[in-house]
Design an enzyme around this catalytic site. Structure first.
Site, short mmCIF file in Angstrom:
data_model
loop_
_atom_site.label_atom_id
_atom_site.label_comp_id
_atom_site.label_asym_id
_atom_site.label_seq_id
_atom_site.Cartn_x
_atom_site.Cartn_y
_atom_site.Cartn_z
CE LYS A 110 -28.25 44.72 -5.05
NZ LYS A 110 -29.02 44.86 -3.84
CE LYS A 189 -18.73 35.92 -3.67
NZ LYS A 189 -19.48 37.09 -3.40
CE LYS A 192 -29.15 34.88 -5.33
NZ LYS A 192 -28.67 34.73 -3.96
P1 ADP Z 1 -25.15 35.66 -4.52
O1 ADP Z 1 -23.77 36.18 -4.88
O2 ADP Z 1 -25.34 34.27 -4.96
O3 ADP Z 1 -26.26 36.59 -4.96
P2 ADP Z 1 -25.60 36.80 -1.94
O4 ADP Z 1 -24.92 38.07 -2.34
O5 ADP Z 1 -27.08 36.80 -1.75
O6 ADP Z 1 -25.19 35.63 -2.95
O7 ADP Z 1 -24.87 36.26 -0.62
C1 ADP Z 1 -25.47 36.07 0.62
C2 ADP Z 1 -24.35 35.76 1.61
O8 ADP Z 1 -23.60 34.60 1.20
C3 ADP Z 1 -23.35 36.88 1.75
O9 ADP Z 1 -23.20 37.15 3.12
C4 ADP Z 1 -22.04 36.37 1.19
O10 ADP Z 1 -20.98 36.75 2.01
C5 ADP Z 1 -22.20 34.87 1.19
N1 ADP Z 1 -21.62 34.32 -0.07
C6 ADP Z 1 -22.22 34.30 -1.27
N2 ADP Z 1 -21.44 33.72 -2.20
C7 ADP Z 1 -20.30 33.35 -1.56
C8 ADP Z 1 -19.08 32.68 -1.97
N3 ADP Z 1 -18.91 32.26 -3.22
N4 ADP Z 1 -18.12 32.47 -1.06
C9 ADP Z 1 -18.30 32.88 0.23
N5 ADP Z 1 -19.41 33.50 0.68
C10 ADP Z 1 -20.40 33.74 -0.19
#
Ligand code: ADP
Ligand code: TRP
Length: 324
Positions: A110, A189, A192
């Site tokens: 981060k 992947k 957000k």
């Molecule tokens: P983002 O990457 O959108 O910020 P987060 O890090 O908040 O998402 O993810 C929250 C949960 O969703 C995590 O436990 C993560 O394993 C799952 N997750 C997020 N994006 C994916 C993805 N593209 N494929 C599989 N699992 C995902």
């Protein structure tokens, strides 16, 4: 099993969140303890607009309930409704060695992305440890990126117990299967942070538009195509039965089908799969009091357990077990 997990309300949940996390939380509900919370205190480390945070918390609650989180089988609450969390965070902070936090990859990432490295971001894993330890949790479903934080939690619990005697239960991470990384509209992947998400709850019209924008290669309509390298097919897999997957894969390989048609097939499958949840969400939106009551009732249940554990911790380290 005493299950606990938190999810940050940092934006509208997307298909990656659903298949990688939320669907699995829901599958785990109904255990001796199934606690799920919306981690608004953690979100404060990145969201600085109060209205956005408030809206995100509401959306997160609506999404989780609409997707099948059942308040009869699980306890859903807002992290900030349990003030015992921040008290335990302090108590744990007093035994947290700096190097334990300095090595956390999520913090380093981060910081590298330019997020201000303030004390909140740095001590984020201690707040997470408090979340977990406050309910004697045994099992913590998390994505791979959060395993290190569960390890920190175990280290802190162990250190506390060594210093003050057996007080805290050591939890285990239950690693969610996000191995099938859900691809975003650009093929990377879905996240957000990459602006490539497909929100779980979108109006059909917008959803269709987003699906139509998924990046595909330039193979001509009549030519055979490889489903294995196509994001549209990879996404379709998440929704479709094995037979339906086979049928679409054959049509890819046969040629004569354009990507537009594959996208339309994906759109239809998504609508069918998420339609019921969509209707439930629309219904819940009209009764915000019901949602608020669920969160309050959840916090009430969570606090009862939190107070019990906090009393134990306070007393172990030399404070009065309850403030006067
Ligand atoms: P983002 O990457 O959108 O910020 P987060 O890090 O908040 O998402 O993810 C929250 C949960 O969703 C995590 O436990 C993560 O394993 C799952 N997750 C997020 N994006 C994916 C993805 N593209 N494929 C599989 N699992 C995902
Ligand atoms: N840090 C987690 C995430 O970003 C969310 C979280 C906060 C959490 N507290 C927790 C997850 C306790 C599991 C247990 O995904």
């Amino acid at each position: 099993m005493k299950i606990l997990s938190g999810i940050q309300p940092t934006g509208r949940f997307h298909w990656g969140n659903y298949f990688g996390a939320i669907r699995q939380y829901i599958a785990l509900q109904g255990h001796e303890q199934s606690f799920y919370f919306i981690a608004d205190l953690h979100a404060l480390t990145t969201i600085r607009e109060p209205d956005v945070l408030r809206q995100n918390v509401k959306d997160a609650a609506l999404d989780l309930l609409a997707l099948g989180l059942d308040p009869k089988q699980a306890t859903l609450f807002r992290q900030s409704d349990v003030p015992e969390t921040t008290e335990l965070t302090w108590l744990l902070m007093t035994i947290t060695q700096m190097h334990l936090l300095e090595k956390c990859v999520a913090f380093k990432d981060k910081k590298a992305k330019g997020i201000a490295a303030d004390a909140g971001l740095f001590t984020y894993p201690v707040l997470m440890a408090a979340d977990i330890l406050l309910y004697d949790s045994t099992t913590v479903p998390v994505g791979a990126d959060q395993i290190q934080h569960v390890e920190v939690t175990r280290d802190l619990a162990q250190r506390f117990n060594t210093m003050y005697g057996e007080t805290l239960h050591l939890p285990e991470a239950y690693v969610l299967d996000d191995s099938a990384k859900v691809p975003g509209t650009d093929g990377e992947k879905m996240s957000k942070s990459y602006n490539n998400t497909i929100p779980i709850f979108e109006t059909p019209k917008k959803l269709r538009k987003i699906i139509m924008s998924i990046k595909t290669d330039s193979t001509a309509m009549e030519s055979p195509k490889n489903p294995e390298t196509c994001s549209v097919f990879e996404l379709y897999r998440l929704f479709a039965t094995p037979e339906a997957q086979k049928t679409l894969a054959e049509r890819y390989r046969a040629g004569g089908m354009g990507y537009g048609e594959a996208k339309e097939t994906l759109y239809q499958a998504a609508i069918v799969h998420l339609g019921e949840a969509f209707d439930r969400r629309t219904q819940l939106e009209t009764s915000p009091d019901v949602v608020e009551d669920i969160l309050r009732e959840g916090a009430h249940r969570a606090r009862a357990k939190a107070q019990e554990v906090l009393e134990r911790v306070r007393s172990a380290c030399g404070l009065l077990s309850k403030p006067v």
